[in-house]
Scaffold this motif. Structure first.
Motif, mmCIF file in Angstrom:
data_model
loop_
_atom_site.group_PDB
_atom_site.id
_atom_site.type_symbol
_atom_site.label_atom_id
_atom_site.label_comp_id
_atom_site.label_asym_id
_atom_site.label_seq_id
_atom_site.Cartn_x
_atom_site.Cartn_y
_atom_site.Cartn_z
ATOM 1 N N VAL A 348 20.137 -98.873 -27.692
ATOM 2 C CA VAL A 348 18.997 -99.745 -27.395
ATOM 3 C C VAL A 348 18.461 -100.352 -28.684
ATOM 4 C CG1 VAL A 348 18.328 -98.502 -25.310
ATOM 5 C CG2 VAL A 348 17.391 -97.799 -27.523
ATOM 6 N N SER A 349 17.864 -101.513 -28.565
ATOM 7 C CA SER A 349 17.302 -102.210 -29.719
ATOM 8 C C SER A 349 15.896 -101.698 -30.014
ATOM 9 C CB SER A 349 17.253 -103.710 -29.434
ATOM 10 O OG SER A 349 16.648 -104.398 -30.494
ATOM 11 N N THR A 350 15.612 -101.440 -31.289
ATOM 12 C CA THR A 350 14.284 -100.971 -31.691
ATOM 13 C C THR A 350 13.739 -101.845 -32.811
ATOM 14 O OG1 THR A 350 15.200 -99.427 -33.307
ATOM 15 C CG2 THR A 350 14.797 -98.578 -31.086
ATOM 16 N N ASN A 370 7.522 -97.259 -31.474
ATOM 17 C CA ASN A 370 8.423 -97.649 -30.394
ATOM 18 C C ASN A 370 8.343 -96.645 -29.251
ATOM 19 O OD1 ASN A 370 9.620 -99.949 -31.715
ATOM 20 N ND2 ASN A 370 10.712 -98.501 -33.034
ATOM 21 N N GLN A 372 9.395 -96.072 -24.792
ATOM 22 C CA GLN A 372 10.153 -96.579 -23.649
ATOM 23 C C GLN A 372 9.202 -97.329 -22.724
ATOM 24 O OE1 GLN A 372 12.537 -93.610 -21.745
ATOM 25 N NE2 GLN A 372 13.191 -94.942 -20.067
ATOM 26 N N SER A 373 9.602 -98.517 -22.299
ATOM 27 C CA SER A 373 8.701 -99.364 -21.521
ATOM 28 C C SER A 373 8.476 -98.849 -20.110
ATOM 29 C CB SER A 373 9.237 -100.798 -21.477
ATOM 30 O OG SER A 373 10.532 -100.825 -20.909
ATOM 31 N N ASP A 377 14.261 -97.825 -17.068
ATOM 32 C CA ASP A 377 15.219 -98.494 -17.953
ATOM 33 C C ASP A 377 15.102 -97.912 -19.358
ATOM 34 O OD1 ASP A 377 13.120 -99.752 -19.419
ATOM 35 O OD2 ASP A 377 13.014 -101.341 -17.925
ATOM 36 N N GLN A 378 15.994 -98.346 -20.212
ATOM 37 C CA GLN A 378 16.015 -97.836 -21.582
ATOM 38 C C GLN A 378 15.451 -98.846 -22.581
ATOM 39 O OE1 GLN A 378 20.205 -96.709 -21.995
ATOM 40 N NE2 GLN A 378 19.565 -94.560 -21.925
ATOM 41 N N LYS A 379 14.744 -99.824 -22.082
ATOM 42 C CA LYS A 379 14.175 -100.832 -22.968
ATOM 43 C C LYS A 379 13.059 -100.224 -23.816
ATOM 44 C CE LYS A 379 12.078 -105.421 -23.035
ATOM 45 N NZ LYS A 379 11.555 -106.554 -22.214
ATOM 46 N N ILE A 380 13.092 -100.530 -25.108
ATOM 47 C CA ILE A 380 12.091 -100.019 -26.043
ATOM 48 C C ILE A 380 11.047 -101.103 -26.310
ATOM 49 C CG2 ILE A 380 11.683 -99.135 -28.368
ATOM 50 C CD1 ILE A 380 13.165 -97.197 -26.571
ATOM 51 N N THR A 381 9.784 -100.712 -26.241
ATOM 52 C CA THR A 381 8.684 -101.648 -26.466
ATOM 53 C C THR A 381 7.820 -101.162 -27.628
ATOM 54 O OG1 THR A 381 8.604 -102.230 -24.118
ATOM 55 C CG2 THR A 381 6.639 -102.728 -25.443
#
Length: 465
Positions: A348-350, A370, A372-373, A377-381
């Motif tokens: 995942v992008s960080t 950072n 997890q949103s 999902d594995q999207k990092i926010t």
């Protein structure tokens, strides 16, 4: 009752006095921080204290009319040339006559809100006419002299001023001040680093990618052209405010948190600062400003790449962005940490963690992390954890000049810079000036689109500022 203090302000008709010094004094009188004091304002032009105070009132917050009326009764004004011995003798008579109403020697605080070219001669005359004496700390009264930044306009002039004033004063009486050092948020930088164990192990080039020091003002030079055109952005704010902040951020752990130990730690850092690259700009309307040379090449903006050449910071660039006529006013320190490299970040992008120390318009510490949103999902926010001083404490924060004046009145050197620090800072500025950087013109709304800016940011891979 406390011992009487005569507070003498040289340059009381100037911009600094009406915008900063007088409003600060009002609040210190209103809150009884300063008691049993009288103020003597000195200017080079004929004026009245009523006019001077009325000009300052518009820059003073939370004015109570009764308190302001009391404040005005504490002032007198004298027009004189502070480089003329006869005029200074008349000032001596005025001050000593005023002090004769008290049955003990009065303290005296002399504040130089004037050009540094006047510091040496005025100090010499103060000593010669008997207004200030070399006084050891054991005396029952004190004389203190406060010199505004910038202290000189280069190494040679700073050395001349310092050598002269030290002929007549003990070092404990000399306050070469930088009001940025009194800002609560700046004062807390040292505590942030050394009282939070999570930061110090990461405070080095292994973990920090780069740092940005930003001092942007949306206003121009206003009516300060006679001063500013001789100094420019490098000497007006980089030599003092910016380099002092870099020294605080980058210094090694001091022996203790006493002022003298912190000064020595700052000095050691300043001695290791080197210049790599930079660009200088001048805003479009600058040459039309009052008292500015029509052919002026004085810079009003600087973007610099500096390094601290020691083991801790050997690969971390320190960027400086400072100037007038910026799109918005903003003062802060932005510390960008390196991106993590592990199995998770390959999936995942960080974003890089960012620590923000914002000085203006609001005093704020902010740490970007950072997370997890969502759970699906594995999207990092990136999210921010923020400390806002006024939001938390709900009280009026003392302004820098209130803190500065209180410190000097109480004999604290928190806001005072030692001469060897000033000398090291001037060495850095003179090295930059020797590079003869070219000057580009910029518009307030389109600085970031200027070709010179774009090329510099691309060259150094800067995605910030």
């Amino acid at each position: 009752m406390s011992q009487h203090t005569s507070f003498i302000i040289f340059g009381i008709t100037g911009d600094l006095a009406k915008r900063k010094i007088m409003p600060a004094l009002y609040h210190l009188i209103q809150t009884d921080v300063l008691t049993n004091v009288s103020f003597i304002g000195i200017g080079h032009q004929q004026s009245s204290i009523d006019t001077i105070l009325e000009n300052a009132k518009q820059y003073t917050e939370y004015v109570d009319e009764n308190a302001w009326q009391h404040f005005t009764t504490l002032f007198s004004y004298i027009a004189c040339d502070i480089t003329n011995k006869q005029d200074m003798s008349l000032l001596f008579e005025h001050i000593t006559t005023n002090e004769s109403a008290y049955n003990q020697p009065s303290n005296r605080l002399f504040y130089f809100a004037v050009a540094s070219t006047l510091f040496a001669q005025a100090t010499k005359l103060l000593y010669e006419v008997g207004l200030c004496k070399r006084i050891a700390s054991k005396e029952c009264f004190w004389h203190r002299l406060v010199y505004e930044k910038p202290f000189g306009h280069d190494i040679a002039s700073a050395h001349t001023i310092n050598t002269t004033i030290q002929q007549y004063l003990d070092e404990s009486q000399i306050y070469r001040i930088d009001h940025y050092l009194t800002k609560n948020i700046v004062h807390n930088i040292t505590l942030l680093r050394f009282s939070n164990i999570m930061f110090e192990p990461l405070w080095n080039s292994t973990y920090i990618e780069e740092m940005h020091f930003v001092l942007h003002e949306s206003i121009g030079i206003e009516k300060r052209g006679c001063f500013y055109d001789q100094y420019g952005v490098l000497k007006d704010v980089v030599q003092n405010h910016i380099l002092q902040m870099i020294a605080l951020i980058g210094m090694e752990r001091p022996d203790d948190l006493q002022e003298e130990s912190i000064r020595s730690a700052r000095l050691n850092t300043l001695k290791h600062i080197t210049f790599e690259d930079g660009i200088l700009g001048q805003y479009q309307e600058y040459k039309q400003e009052f008292c500015v040379n029509k052919n002026s090449t004085t810079p009003t903006y600087a973007l610099l790449k500096l390094h601290i050449n020691n083991q801790r910071w050997q690969n971390t660039p320190f960027y400086v962005s400072a100037g007038k006529k910026m799109a918005e006013s903003k003062v802060g320190i932005y510390i960008k940490f390196k991106e993590p490299h592990n199995a998770l970040t390959q999936i995942v992008s960080t974003a890089s963690n960012m620590l923000t120390i914002q000085l203006n318009p609001e005093a704020v510490f902010s740490l970007q992390l950072n997370v997890q949103s969502s759970s699906t999902d594995q999207k990092i926010t990136p999210v921010e954890m923020t400390f806002c001083h006024s939001c938390l404490f709900k009280t009026r924060t003392s302004q820098p000049y209130e803190t500065l004046l209180t410190d000097v009145y109480n004999g604290k050197i928190t806001s005072s810079v030692r001469y060897d620090e000033i000398e090291s800072s001037w060495h850095i500025i003179e090295h930059i000036e020797q590079k003869k950087l070219s000057l580009f013109r910029y518009d307030q709304t389109s600085l970031q689109q200027e070709e010179t800016m774009i090329a510099f940011k691309k060259k150094h891979n800067i995605d910030f500022i």
